[in-house]
Design a protein around this motif. Structure first.
Motif, PDB file in Angstrom:
ATOM      1  N   UNK A  41      26.538  20.477   2.284  1.00  0.00           N
ATOM      2  CA  UNK A  41      27.113  21.739   2.763  1.00  0.00           C
ATOM      3  C   UNK A  41      26.706  22.088   4.186  1.00  0.00           C
ATOM      4  N   UNK A  42      25.529  21.634   4.601  1.00  0.00           N
ATOM      5  CA  UNK A  42      24.965  22.102   5.867  1.00  0.00           C
ATOM      6  C   UNK A  42      25.008  21.111   6.997  1.00  0.00           C
ATOM      7  N   UNK A  43      25.737  20.000   6.825  1.00  0.00           N
ATOM      8  CA  UNK A  43      25.798  18.965   7.862  1.00  0.00           C
ATOM      9  C   UNK A  43      27.218  18.846   8.388  1.00  0.00           C
ATOM     10  N   UNK A  44      27.353  18.814   9.695  1.00  0.00           N
ATOM     11  CA  UNK A  44      28.664  18.647  10.334  1.00  0.00           C
ATOM     12  C   UNK A  44      28.551  17.604  11.435  1.00  0.00           C
ATOM     13  N   UNK A  54      31.448  14.468   3.041  1.00  0.00           N
ATOM     14  CA  UNK A  54      30.446  15.486   2.736  1.00  0.00           C
ATOM     15  C   UNK A  54      31.085  16.687   2.026  1.00  0.00           C
ATOM     16  N   UNK A  55      32.281  17.046   2.451  1.00  0.00           N
ATOM     17  CA  UNK A  55      32.983  18.168   1.800  1.00  0.00           C
ATOM     18  C   UNK A  55      33.298  17.840   0.343  1.00  0.00           C
ATOM     19  N   UNK A 346      21.770  15.970  -8.681  1.00  0.00           N
ATOM     20  CA  UNK A 346      22.568  16.802  -9.571  1.00  0.00           C
ATOM     21  C   UNK A 346      22.787  18.108  -8.801  1.00  0.00           C
ATOM     22  N   UNK A 347      23.976  18.265  -8.267  1.00  0.00           N
ATOM     23  CA  UNK A 347      24.277  19.221  -7.213  1.00  0.00           C
ATOM     24  C   UNK A 347      24.156  20.671  -7.672  1.00  0.00           C
ATOM     25  N   UNK A 348      23.241  21.418  -7.045  1.00  0.00           N
ATOM     26  CA  UNK A 348      23.050  22.826  -7.397  1.00  0.00           C
ATOM     27  C   UNK A 348      24.307  23.648  -7.202  1.00  0.00           C
ATOM     28  N   UNK A 349      25.160  23.210  -6.283  1.00  0.00           N
ATOM     29  CA  UNK A 349      26.411  23.931  -6.027  1.00  0.00           C
ATOM     30  C   UNK A 349      27.247  24.056  -7.308  1.00  0.00           C
ATOM     31  N   UNK A 350      27.079  23.096  -8.201  1.00  0.00           N
ATOM     32  CA  UNK A 350      27.861  23.083  -9.442  1.00  0.00           C
ATOM     33  C   UNK A 350      27.079  23.582 -10.653  1.00  0.00           C
ATOM     34  N   UNK A 354      24.650  30.373  -7.367  1.00  0.00           N
ATOM     35  CA  UNK A 354      24.379  30.618  -5.951  1.00  0.00           C
ATOM     36  C   UNK A 354      23.248  29.708  -5.522  1.00  0.00           C
ATOM     37  N   UNK A 355      23.618  28.547  -4.991  1.00  0.00           N
ATOM     38  CA  UNK A 355      22.622  27.529  -4.675  1.00  0.00           C
ATOM     39  C   UNK A 355      21.658  27.965  -3.585  1.00  0.00           C
ATOM     40  N   UNK A 356      22.032  28.953  -2.781  1.00  0.00           N
ATOM     41  CA  UNK A 356      21.164  29.414  -1.697  1.00  0.00           C
ATOM     42  C   UNK A 356      20.134  30.414  -2.211  1.00  0.00           C
ATOM     43  N   UNK A 357      20.571  31.354  -3.039  1.00  0.00           N
ATOM     44  CA  UNK A 357      19.697  32.449  -3.462  1.00  0.00           C
ATOM     45  C   UNK A 357      19.173  32.322  -4.892  1.00  0.00           C
TER      46      UNK A 357
END
Length: 392
Positions: A41-44, A54-55, A346-350, A354-357
């Motif tokens: 999520x944080x790399x471009x 990455x997306x 194992x992706x926290x996004x899924x 809220x993977x950030x908080x």
């Protein structure tokens, strides 16, 4: 050829996205990275194909960097959502009791007083244990010689509270206090617990992690608190002592032994972005996992870094039968091989809302199951390998 075959298989399964391992240390073109977000999520970069990869990975439950992780997942990995609630009910501990087919876990301390819940792996039902007396704020947990041990967090609004470690007999529900002080000084933020049995003997030692004490508002810190670090209880000699000081590990958090009982793994929740939250000077600690050898007297020696988190910091830690390191981090449940290479996530996004908080801090390795404590979600993932054979 094997790599090409695995990559093709992964691309046909939308739940798995494979990223070349070299992208973790060598990205094409110009790039930027934001440590507040995950690698995906944080790399471009200036390469559209990399950005697209990455997306895709950011939306996938499983992110692979190595064939070993694809083999671990098997051909059709599927996350199974056991339960979802509005509250953060699946937070800490993650204790597998093999003979009972259960995983015991605790709710999230940031949301108030905690309690224990039990996942039945036979039918995925959830219940609370029937215990002989209340346990104040159970948090970390470990299974040892027929008993489940929980850390108990001290509540500062009640001066009679002490914190410490309690044991629970899963058969009878009997609760017994194991530790509650060091010569009259109270445990404060005692976080995690693990037992290690010395190879070739029947001697077992308990290791506990104590976090820096934090308090909101202008109230002074209590004077009867113990310093943070790693403490060890020797029940044979009835000795409780710190064995890793706060100068070595300022924010000691998760702790687990290796399967052969010869090493101790400890996570540090320190680092630039975390020091202030613990009331520590800037740049104290590191968001890393440390491996210690256990010497002839079962003291941890020979510290070395074996992993470092990119996002947030490692909390829960496990080691499987192939010496792979599993950690709960901002990225999710991160799996590294014995050399420290990230082989998959194992992706926290899924797995959390809220993977950030609302990070995934704990999980359980239960035979060939991974139980993910996703805070407001409880997940089960059946894997293609037996991860562990002994309860912990």
């Amino acid at each position: 050829m094997a790599l090409l075959q695995h990559t093709a298989a992964a691309s046909s399964n939308a739940s798995v996205v494979s990223i070349p391992a070299q992208y973790t240390y060598l990205l094409p073109g110009n790039f930027t990275g934001d440590p507040s977000y995950s690698f995906a999520n944080g790399t471009s970069t200036t390469e559209p194909s990399v950005n697209n990869l990455l997306a895709d990975a950011a939306q996938a439950p499983f992110i692979s960097f190595d064939d070993e992780f694809l083999d671990l997942l098997g051909p059709n990995p599927t996350p199974h959502l056991i339960e979802q609630r509005s509250s953060n009910f699946a937070g800490e501990a993650g204790v597998w009791i093999k003979e009972r087919g259960e995983v015991w876990y605790t709710t999230w301390i940031n949301d108030g007083p905690t309690h224990i819940e039990i996942l039945n792996l036979t039918d995925n039902s959830i219940r609370r244990p029937n215990i002989s007396e209340p346990i104040e704020n159970p948090n970390g947990g470990f299974y040892h010689q027929g008993l489940v041990y929980f850390t108990s967090l001290r509540v500062m609004t009640d001066n009679s509270s002490s914190g410490g470690v309690v044991s629970v007999d899963p058969e009878t529900g009997h609760v017994e206090q194991v530790l509650n002080s060091y010569m009259g000084l109270k445990f404060d933020s005692i976080d995690d617990v693990a037992w290690v049995t010395q190879p070739g003997t029947n001697k077992s030692y308990m290791y506990i992690t104590i976090l820096p004490f934090t308090i909101l508002g202008d109230s002074p810190l209590p004077l009867d608190r113990l310093p943070q670090g790693i403490w060890r209880f020797d029940p044979q000699e009835q000795v409780l002592l710190p064995v890793i000081s706060r100068t070595d590990l300022p924010v000691a958090n998760g702790v687990r032994p290796s399967p052969d009982q010869k090493h101790l793994y400890v996570t540090d929740f320190g680092g630039d972005s975390h020091a202030a939250a613990w009331g520590l000077p800037a740049q104290v600690g590191s968001p890393s996992v440390y491996k210690y050898d256990l010497d002839d007297e079962m003291y941890p020696v020979n510290r070395r870094v074996i992993a470092s988190a990119r996002m947030q910091a490692p909390d829960g830690v496990r080691v499987d039968n192939k010496s792979r390191l599993w950690t709960g981090e901002g990225e999710g449940v991160v799996v590294r091989n014995r050399h420290g290479k990230v082989i998959g996530i194992f992706n926290a996004q899924c797995f959390t809302r809220d993977a950030v908080n609302v990070a995934i801090v704990q999980f359980a390795l239960a035979g060939d199951d991974l139980i993910i404590l996703g805070q407001d979600k409880l997940w089960r993932v059946k894997l293609a390998e037996m991860l562990v054979t002994v309860s912990s």
